[in-house]
Design a protein around this motif. Structure first.
Motif, PDB file in Angstrom:
ATOM      1  N   VAL A   5       0.824  -1.225  -0.064  1.00 47.29           N
ATOM      2  CA  VAL A   5       0.002  -0.032  -0.014  1.00 47.29           C
ATOM      3  C   VAL A   5       1.074   1.124  -0.139  1.00 47.29           C
ATOM      4  CG1 VAL A   5      -1.707   1.343   1.263  1.00 47.29           C
ATOM      5  CG2 VAL A   5      -1.568  -1.301   1.394  1.00 47.29           C
ATOM      6  N   THR A   6       0.563   2.123  -1.037  1.00 46.61           N
ATOM      7  CA  THR A   6       1.265   3.379  -1.003  1.00 46.61           C
ATOM      8  C   THR A   6       0.226   4.464  -0.292  1.00 46.61           C
ATOM      9  OG1 THR A   6       2.650   2.826  -2.938  1.00 46.61           O
ATOM     10  CG2 THR A   6       2.277   5.135  -2.221  1.00 46.61           C
ATOM     11  N   ASN A   7       0.617   4.836   0.856  1.00 46.51           N
ATOM     12  CA  ASN A   7      -0.327   6.109   1.645  1.00 46.51           C
ATOM     13  C   ASN A   7       0.303   7.588   1.077  1.00 46.51           C
ATOM     14  OD1 ASN A   7      -1.950   4.434   3.759  1.00 46.51           O
ATOM     15  ND2 ASN A   7       0.172   3.482   3.658  1.00 46.51           N
ATOM     16  N   ARG A   8      -0.654   8.281   1.027  1.00 44.69           N
ATOM     17  CA  ARG A   8      -0.368   9.641   0.919  1.00 44.69           C
ATOM     18  C   ARG A   8      -1.295  10.339   1.642  1.00 44.69           C
ATOM     19  NH1 ARG A   8      -1.196  12.532  -3.757  1.00 44.69           N
ATOM     20  NH2 ARG A   8       0.361  14.017  -3.153  1.00 44.69           N
ATOM     21  N   ARG A   9      -0.826  11.090   2.734  1.00 43.26           N
ATOM     22  CA  ARG A   9      -1.814  11.747   3.726  1.00 43.26           C
ATOM     23  C   ARG A   9      -1.531  13.139   3.713  1.00 43.26           C
ATOM     24  NH1 ARG A   9      -1.703   9.636   9.567  1.00 43.26           N
ATOM     25  NH2 ARG A   9       0.416   9.972   9.496  1.00 43.26           N
ATOM     26  N   LEU A  10      -2.530  14.097   3.679  1.00 41.64           N
ATOM     27  CA  LEU A  10      -2.342  15.548   3.762  1.00 41.64           C
ATOM     28  C   LEU A  10      -1.730  15.827   5.014  1.00 41.64           C
ATOM     29  CD1 LEU A  10      -2.908  17.985   1.767  1.00 41.64           C
ATOM     30  CD2 LEU A  10      -5.119  18.059   2.864  1.00 41.64           C
ATOM     31  N   VAL A  11      -0.557  16.598   5.201  1.00 37.85           N
ATOM     32  CA  VAL A  11       0.156  16.765   6.483  1.00 37.85           C
ATOM     33  C   VAL A  11      -0.926  17.655   7.284  1.00 37.85           C
ATOM     34  CG1 VAL A  11       2.100  18.162   7.226  1.00 37.85           C
ATOM     35  CG2 VAL A  11       2.394  16.761   5.279  1.00 37.85           C
ATOM     36  N   LYS A  12      -1.749  18.476   7.020  1.00 37.35           N
ATOM     37  CA  LYS A  12      -2.613  19.182   7.519  1.00 37.35           C
ATOM     38  C   LYS A  12      -3.766  19.662   6.979  1.00 37.35           C
ATOM     39  CE  LYS A  12      -3.030  23.031  10.974  1.00 37.35           C
ATOM     40  NZ  LYS A  12      -3.699  22.324  11.935  1.00 37.35           N
ATOM     41  N   ALA A  13      -4.828  18.646   7.428  1.00 39.08           N
ATOM     42  CA  ALA A  13      -6.058  18.498   6.613  1.00 39.08           C
ATOM     43  C   ALA A  13      -6.933  20.119   6.974  1.00 39.08           C
ATOM     44  CB  ALA A  13      -7.061  17.433   7.006  1.00 39.08           C
ATOM     45  N   LEU A  14      -7.795  20.272   6.252  1.00 36.43           N
ATOM     46  CA  LEU A  14      -8.766  21.421   6.278  1.00 36.43           C
ATOM     47  C   LEU A  14      -7.821  22.800   6.624  1.00 36.43           C
ATOM     48  CD1 LEU A  14     -11.567  19.733   8.021  1.00 36.43           C
ATOM     49  CD2 LEU A  14     -11.278  20.241   5.657  1.00 36.43           C
ATOM     50  N   SER A  15      -6.854  22.845   6.065  1.00 35.89           N
ATOM     51  CA  SER A  15      -5.952  24.078   6.311  1.00 35.89           C
ATOM     52  C   SER A  15      -5.523  24.962   5.058  1.00 35.89           C
ATOM     53  CB  SER A  15      -4.776  23.730   7.086  1.00 35.89           C
ATOM     54  OG  SER A  15      -3.821  23.207   6.475  1.00 35.89           O
ATOM     55  N   GLY A  16      -5.971  24.317   3.778  1.00 37.81           N
ATOM     56  CA  GLY A  16      -5.743  24.778   2.582  1.00 37.81           C
ATOM     57  C   GLY A  16      -4.092  24.497   2.246  1.00 37.81           C
ATOM     58  N   SER A  17      -3.576  23.579   2.915  1.00 37.74           N
ATOM     59  CA  SER A  17      -2.156  23.005   2.783  1.00 37.74           C
ATOM     60  C   SER A  17      -2.415  21.830   1.526  1.00 37.74           C
ATOM     61  CB  SER A  17      -1.647  22.381   3.958  1.00 37.74           C
ATOM     62  OG  SER A  17      -0.746  21.554   3.577  1.00 37.74           O
ATOM     63  N   ASP A  18      -1.172  21.909   0.769  1.00 37.19           N
ATOM     64  CA  ASP A  18      -1.004  21.003  -0.503  1.00 37.19           C
ATOM     65  C   ASP A  18       0.260  20.239  -0.102  1.00 37.19           C
ATOM     66  OD1 ASP A  18       0.977  22.603  -1.252  1.00 37.19           O
ATOM     67  OD2 ASP A  18       0.152  22.946  -3.183  1.00 37.19           O
ATOM     68  N   GLU A  19       0.479  20.126   1.265  1.00 38.20           N
ATOM     69  CA  GLU A  19       1.682  19.345   1.340  1.00 38.20           C
ATOM     70  C   GLU A  19       1.380  17.728   1.704  1.00 38.20           C
ATOM     71  OE1 GLU A  19       5.570  18.935   4.387  1.00 38.20           O
ATOM     72  OE2 GLU A  19       4.201  20.948   4.586  1.00 38.20           O
ATOM     73  N   TRP A  20       1.737  17.032   1.080  1.00 40.52           N
ATOM     74  CA  TRP A  20       1.530  15.389   1.458  1.00 40.52           C
ATOM     75  C   TRP A  20       2.769  14.669   1.938  1.00 40.52           C
ATOM     76  CZ3 TRP A  20      -3.337  13.500   0.350  1.00 40.52           C
ATOM     77  CH2 TRP A  20      -4.186  14.391  -0.327  1.00 40.52           C
ATOM     78  N   ASP A  21       2.410  13.530   2.858  1.00 40.43           N
ATOM     79  CA  ASP A  21       3.293  12.762   3.452  1.00 40.43           C
ATOM     80  C   ASP A  21       3.052  11.583   2.843  1.00 40.43           C
ATOM     81  OD1 ASP A  21       5.236  11.619   4.860  1.00 40.43           O
ATOM     82  OD2 ASP A  21       3.689  11.410   6.982  1.00 40.43           O
ATOM     83  N   GLU A  22       4.065  10.772   2.146  1.00 40.13           N
ATOM     84  CA  GLU A  22       3.960   9.689   1.636  1.00 40.13           C
ATOM     85  C   GLU A  22       4.747   8.332   2.346  1.00 40.13           C
ATOM     86  OE1 GLU A  22       5.009   7.458  -2.737  1.00 40.13           O
ATOM     87  OE2 GLU A  22       3.742   9.257  -2.775  1.00 40.13           O
ATOM     88  N   PHE A  23       4.022   7.275   2.681  1.00 40.63           N
ATOM     89  CA  PHE A  23       4.600   6.404   3.385  1.00 40.63           C
ATOM     90  C   PHE A  23       3.979   4.981   2.949  1.00 40.63           C
ATOM     91  CE2 PHE A  23       1.084   8.190   5.866  1.00 40.63           C
ATOM     92  CZ  PHE A  23       0.423   7.023   6.058  1.00 40.63           C
ATOM     93  N   PRO A  24       4.701   3.777   3.337  1.00 45.49           N
ATOM     94  CA  PRO A  24       4.202   2.623   2.734  1.00 45.49           C
ATOM     95  C   PRO A  24       3.531   1.896   3.912  1.00 45.49           C
ATOM     96  CG  PRO A  24       6.699   2.414   3.561  1.00 45.49           C
ATOM     97  CD  PRO A  24       6.292   3.786   3.635  1.00 45.49           C
ATOM     98  N   GLY A  25       2.879   0.810   3.366  1.00 44.12           N
ATOM     99  CA  GLY A  25       2.071   0.028   4.123  1.00 44.12           C
ATOM    100  C   GLY A  25       1.702  -1.443   3.534  1.00 44.12           C
ATOM    101  N   TYR A  26       1.621  -2.200   4.542  1.00 44.89           N
ATOM    102  CA  TYR A  26       1.212  -3.537   4.144  1.00 44.89           C
ATOM    103  C   TYR A  26      -0.068  -4.091   4.787  1.00 44.89           C
ATOM    104  CZ  TYR A  26       6.060  -2.499   3.340  1.00 44.89           C
ATOM    105  OH  TYR A  26       7.395  -1.996   2.975  1.00 44.89           O
ATOM    106  N   SER A  27      -0.783  -4.626   3.906  1.00 49.34           N
ATOM    107  CA  SER A  27      -2.216  -4.870   4.325  1.00 49.34           C
ATOM    108  C   SER A  27      -2.531  -6.498   3.943  1.00 49.34           C
ATOM    109  CB  SER A  27      -3.350  -3.993   3.638  1.00 49.34           C
ATOM    110  OG  SER A  27      -4.664  -4.519   4.015  1.00 49.34           O
ATOM    111  N   VAL A  28      -3.154  -7.226   4.917  1.00 47.92           N
ATOM    112  CA  VAL A  28      -3.666  -8.393   4.932  1.00 47.92           C
ATOM    113  C   VAL A  28      -5.408  -8.313   5.095  1.00 47.92           C
ATOM    114  CG1 VAL A  28      -3.777 -10.743   5.737  1.00 47.92           C
ATOM    115  CG2 VAL A  28      -1.585  -9.393   5.532  1.00 47.92           C
ATOM    116  N   ALA A  29      -6.080  -8.676   4.123  1.00 47.72           N
ATOM    117  CA  ALA A  29      -7.567  -8.702   4.109  1.00 47.72           C
ATOM    118  C   ALA A  29      -8.096 -10.116   3.995  1.00 47.72           C
ATOM    119  CB  ALA A  29      -8.093  -7.907   3.129  1.00 47.72           C
ATOM    120  N   THR A  30      -9.184 -10.322   4.763  1.00 48.14           N
ATOM    121  CA  THR A  30      -9.895 -11.617   4.895  1.00 48.14           C
ATOM    122  C   THR A  30     -11.590 -11.453   4.485  1.00 48.14           C
ATOM    123  OG1 THR A  30     -10.051 -11.734   7.065  1.00 48.14           O
ATOM    124  CG2 THR A  30      -8.132 -13.017   6.405  1.00 48.14           C
ATOM    125  N   ARG A  31     -12.135 -12.340   4.100  1.00 49.92           N
ATOM    126  CA  ARG A  31     -13.680 -12.419   3.965  1.00 49.92           C
ATOM    127  C   ARG A  31     -14.214 -13.370   4.810  1.00 49.92           C
ATOM    128  NH1 ARG A  31     -15.835 -16.129   0.598  1.00 49.92           N
ATOM    129  NH2 ARG A  31     -17.448 -14.879  -0.102  1.00 49.92           N
TER     130      ARG A  31
END
Length: 150
Positions: free
Chosen positions: A13-39
């Motif tokens: 998983v490639t995560n991109r999260r806005l550094v400061k939400a609802l502030s008019g910022s357009d600075e993003w922090d990108e970081f990896p993730g690993y997910s396991v899903a089951t049904r």
């Protein structure tokens, strides 16, 4: 009721999260993730765990389908808080796109929240989270996850 079957398995998983939400910022922090899903429940429930090693937290999602309303309820828990959300995101899929809505709190104030799931194919999917301060008239996307099957 099998809308989340696509998610079963292991994902990078490639995560991109806005550094400061609802502030008019357009600075993003990108970081990896690993997910396991089951049904579960023949496709009427879905669980997944995501680990974000560079951020030092994990998350757990529980999704349950209600056959009467034909909608999903999505609950989230984070290792950072140790609390399972009690107010779910609720919604449904139409084709390969699902929209889910709920109420959240951001920096102490209530906001409307939207999740969008998009199935891109057998080996790719995208999740987006957006907040609205004006009851859904406008939205700011503040977190995206791009899933690639591991």
């Amino acid at each position: 009721m099998n809308d989340f079957d696509f998610l079963a398995g292991h994902w990078n998983v490639t995560n991109r999260r806005l550094v400061k939400a609802l502030s008019g910022s357009d600075e993003w922090d990108e970081f990896p993730g690993y997910s396991v899903a089951t049904r579960h429940f023949g496709g009427a429930a879905s669980f997944d765990e995501i680990e974000c090693p560079t951020k030092g937290f994990s998350g757990l999602t529980v999704r349950v389908y209600n056959p009467q309303t034909r909608q999903w309820s999505i609950y989230w828990a984070s290792s950072a808080s140790g609390v399972l959300d009690t107010s779910p995101m609720v919604g449904a899929f139409e084709g390969d796109r699902g929209e889910f809505y709920g109420e959240e709190t951001h920096e102490g104030r209530p906001v409307r929240c939207r999740f969008v799931w998009t199935v891109i194919g057998d080996d790719a999917a995208r999740w987006e989270q957006a907040f609205s301060e004006d009851d859904g008239r406008t939205w700011e996307t503040n977190w995206t996850m791009d899933f690639t099957r591991a």
